[in-house]
Design an enzyme around this catalytic site. Structure first.
Site, PDB file in Angstrom:
ATOM      1  N   GLU A 281     -13.224  13.276  -8.710  1.00 46.41           N
ATOM      2  CA  GLU A 281     -11.871  13.703  -9.046  1.00 46.41           C
ATOM      3  C   GLU A 281     -10.889  13.402  -7.911  1.00 46.41           C
ATOM      4  OE1 GLU A 281     -11.966  17.135 -12.034  1.00 46.41           O
ATOM      5  OE2 GLU A 281     -10.849  17.962 -10.363  1.00 46.41           O
ATOM      6  N   HIS A 302     -38.977   7.918 -11.649  1.00 54.10           N
ATOM      7  CA  HIS A 302     -39.677   7.488 -12.860  1.00 54.10           C
ATOM      8  C   HIS A 302     -38.727   7.293 -14.037  1.00 54.10           C
ATOM      9  CE1 HIS A 302     -43.765   7.940 -11.193  1.00 54.10           C
ATOM     10  NE2 HIS A 302     -43.068   8.653 -10.332  1.00 54.10           N
ATOM     11  N   LYS A 416      -6.172  17.223 -20.918  1.00 53.64           N
ATOM     12  CA  LYS A 416      -5.812  18.595 -21.307  1.00 53.64           C
ATOM     13  C   LYS A 416      -4.611  18.579 -22.254  1.00 53.64           C
ATOM     14  CE  LYS A 416      -7.343  21.122 -17.169  1.00 53.64           C
ATOM     15  NZ  LYS A 416      -6.880  21.808 -15.974  1.00 53.64           N
TER      16      LYS A 416
HETATM   17  O1  PA5 Z   1     -10.499  20.485  -8.758  1.00 54.61           O
HETATM   18  C1  PA5 Z   1      -9.794  20.934  -9.645  1.00 54.61           C
HETATM   19  O2  PA5 Z   1      -8.662  21.368  -9.426  1.00 54.61           O
HETATM   20  C2  PA5 Z   1     -10.279  21.024 -11.074  1.00 54.61           C
HETATM   21  O3  PA5 Z   1     -11.501  20.426 -11.255  1.00 54.61           O
HETATM   22  C3  PA5 Z   1     -10.379  22.475 -11.491  1.00 54.61           C
HETATM   23  O4  PA5 Z   1     -11.293  23.144 -10.680  1.00 54.61           O
HETATM   24  C4  PA5 Z   1     -10.788  22.611 -12.961  1.00 54.61           C
HETATM   25  O5  PA5 Z   1     -10.005  21.786 -13.772  1.00 54.61           O
HETATM   26  C5  PA5 Z   1     -10.602  24.061 -13.412  1.00 54.61           C
HETATM   27  O6  PA5 Z   1      -9.259  24.445 -13.290  1.00 54.61           O
HETATM   28  P1  PA5 Z   1      -8.838  25.954 -13.236  1.00 54.61           P
HETATM   29  O7  PA5 Z   1      -9.505  26.613 -12.096  1.00 54.61           O
HETATM   30  O8  PA5 Z   1      -7.349  25.930 -13.079  1.00 54.61           O
HETATM   31  O9  PA5 Z   1      -9.255  26.582 -14.535  1.00 54.61           O
END
Ligand code: PA5
Length: 427
Positions: A281, A302, A416
């Site tokens: 990410e 494996h 989203k």
């Molecule tokens: O790193 C990030 O910001 C994202 O992966 C969030 O952790 C994930 O989308 C969850 O978001 P939130 O904590 O706002 O529900």
């Protein structure tokens, strides 16, 4: 103490040719808060801040949950659950719920919209006493918000509205729907600092409250993290973070577009998941970034071992290893030796595991895969803290070397928005 060994990349990017200059610029931008996304670099001093401001609340919250619950349901997705799960599995056990213990079973919900998964968790809770820790920085992510509705309704049915209040623990940012609900309904709230993004939050309430409930010593963990952050802040080629970030970026420039994180410990599985989210990410944007994947050995030898050995030569392999095994077993002697394994009788299984690792590394190197080795002492709070700090620093610095903002996730936001639009048009 965490160490990096680059001898396995020597045939591909000789260490004496590694160019630390881009790393030094990237590290300076991070340390001086001048890079892109600088408003989300609060994780750099997170351990000390949590020790000073939140540790007592976390320990008291965990005590309360442990005293009143046989089960804790942690609701969250991405950075809002992976750090906790990774720590519980690595430090306690991958079979945490099955082992004999005096701490609650922990189920993770809100990370999918699968009715099968949710119904199963509800069934597993059964008529046991339970509490819920709902974790969402934004407070509006659909998967955890929906799961919270179910568990809140269950708690209210079982304990009444007042009783449910004592069993709902909210970890969230300073704004958003969840913050609003928590404040107006009077739940216990654990603040998630605004200057720390979800995937960099493992060393604050999202990672720490569930781990404390699982009996992990979060004070020890935070103290180790505080020292590790200091160690990794050193702007020098002797810093293991510089060595790792520089090596992987140099290999990336040579066409190595995939990094495999490998480990010989099954309970490292969720550390791999956490690492994949952190790097995937953070780095994968603007058409650049190393694709992160993780493997567990011997299992994956494996299944994917063949691909590693002989497939396209586009990979870097990073091994995480632990110098001391928490447990060891001696291999039994068998009269007759029908399986021809008596040559190993009396030997330690930990040593055999290490020996297999050595063999795999050298096979992969000679098959054309550059290997980076990261070693820690043992699978405990200290190593978890070191690994989290090490990878967070390395990831941020790598992101800056790549010229991207390692702290946003515009691609995730895109899915989203699409999902919300489609769901609104459901009959
Ligand atoms: O790193 C990030 O910001 C994202 O992966 C969030 O952790 C994930 O989308 C969850 O978001 P939130 O904590 O706002 O529900």
């Amino acid at each position: 103490m965490l160490q990096v060994n680059l001898s396995g990349i020597q045939d591909f990017a000789p260490v004496e040719t590694l160019d630390y200059y881009p790393t030094s610029l990237a590290h300076r931008a991070l340390a001086e808060h001048t890079g892109e996304g600088k408003e989300f670099t609060g994780w750099l001093n997170l351990p000390e801040r949590i020790i000073q401001t939140q540790l007592k609340q976390l320990l008291a919250g965990a005590d309360k949950i442990r005293n009143q619950s046989e089960v804790l349901v942690v609701i969250g997705i991405g950075g809002s659950y992976l750090g906790a799960r990774a720590g519980i599995e690595m430090i306690r056990s991958a079979n945490y719920n099955q082992i004999k213990k005096d701490t609650p079973d922990i189920y993770f919900a809100g990370k999918s919209m699968s009715p099968i998964e949710l119904a199963e968790i509800i069934e597993l809770i059964g008529d046991r006493d339970f509490s819920v820790n709902v974790v969402s920085k934004s407070g509006g992510t659909l998967e955890p918000s929906l799961a919270f509705r179910f568990f809140k309704a269950m708690l209210e049915k079982k304990y009444g509205a007042q009783g449910a209040k004592k069993r709902i623990f909210v970890t969230t940012g300073s704004a958003g729907a969840l913050r609003h609900i928590a404040e107006s309904d009077g739940y216990d709230i654990f603040d998630l600092p605004d200057d720390v993004g979800g995937r960099y939050s493992a060393l604050s309430a999202p990672g720490l409250l569930p781990q404390a409930c699982a009996g992990i010593d979060i004070e020890k963990l935070l103290n180790a993290a505080s020292s590790a952050m200091q160690q990794f802040s050193r702007q020098s080629p002797l810093n293991p973070v510089w060595q790792y970030a520089t090596a992987r970026q140099q290999l990336y420039r040579q066409g190595r577009s995939m990094e495999i994180l490998s480990c010989f410990e099954p309970s490292f599985h969720y550390m791999g998941e956490w690492w994949k989210q952190l790097f995937g990410e953070s780095e994968g944007k603007n058409g650049v970034g190393i694709f992160p994947a993780s493997l567990l050995y011997s299992t994956d030898l494996h299944s994917l071992g063949q691909y590693l050995q002989d497939g396209p030569r586009s990979m870097i392999e990073t091994f995480v290893e632990f110098r001391e095994s928490r447990e060891d077993l001696r291999i039994p002697f068998e009269i007759g030796d029908r399986d021809s394994l008596n040559y190993l009788a009396g030997k330690s299984l930990a040593t055999v595991n290490k020996t297999v690792e050595k063999a795999v590394k050298s096979a992969h190197i000679s098959g054309g895969v550059p290997v980076i080795s990261i070693s820690c002492d043992t699978m405990d709070e200290t190593s978890y803290a070191e690994l989290v700090c090490f990878f967070e620093m390395s990831c941020a610095i790598s992101g800056y070397i790549l010229g991207i903002n390692p702290f946003d996730q515009p691609g995730v936001e895109a899915y989203k928005a699409n999902m919300k639009q489609l769901l609104k048009s459901l009959d």
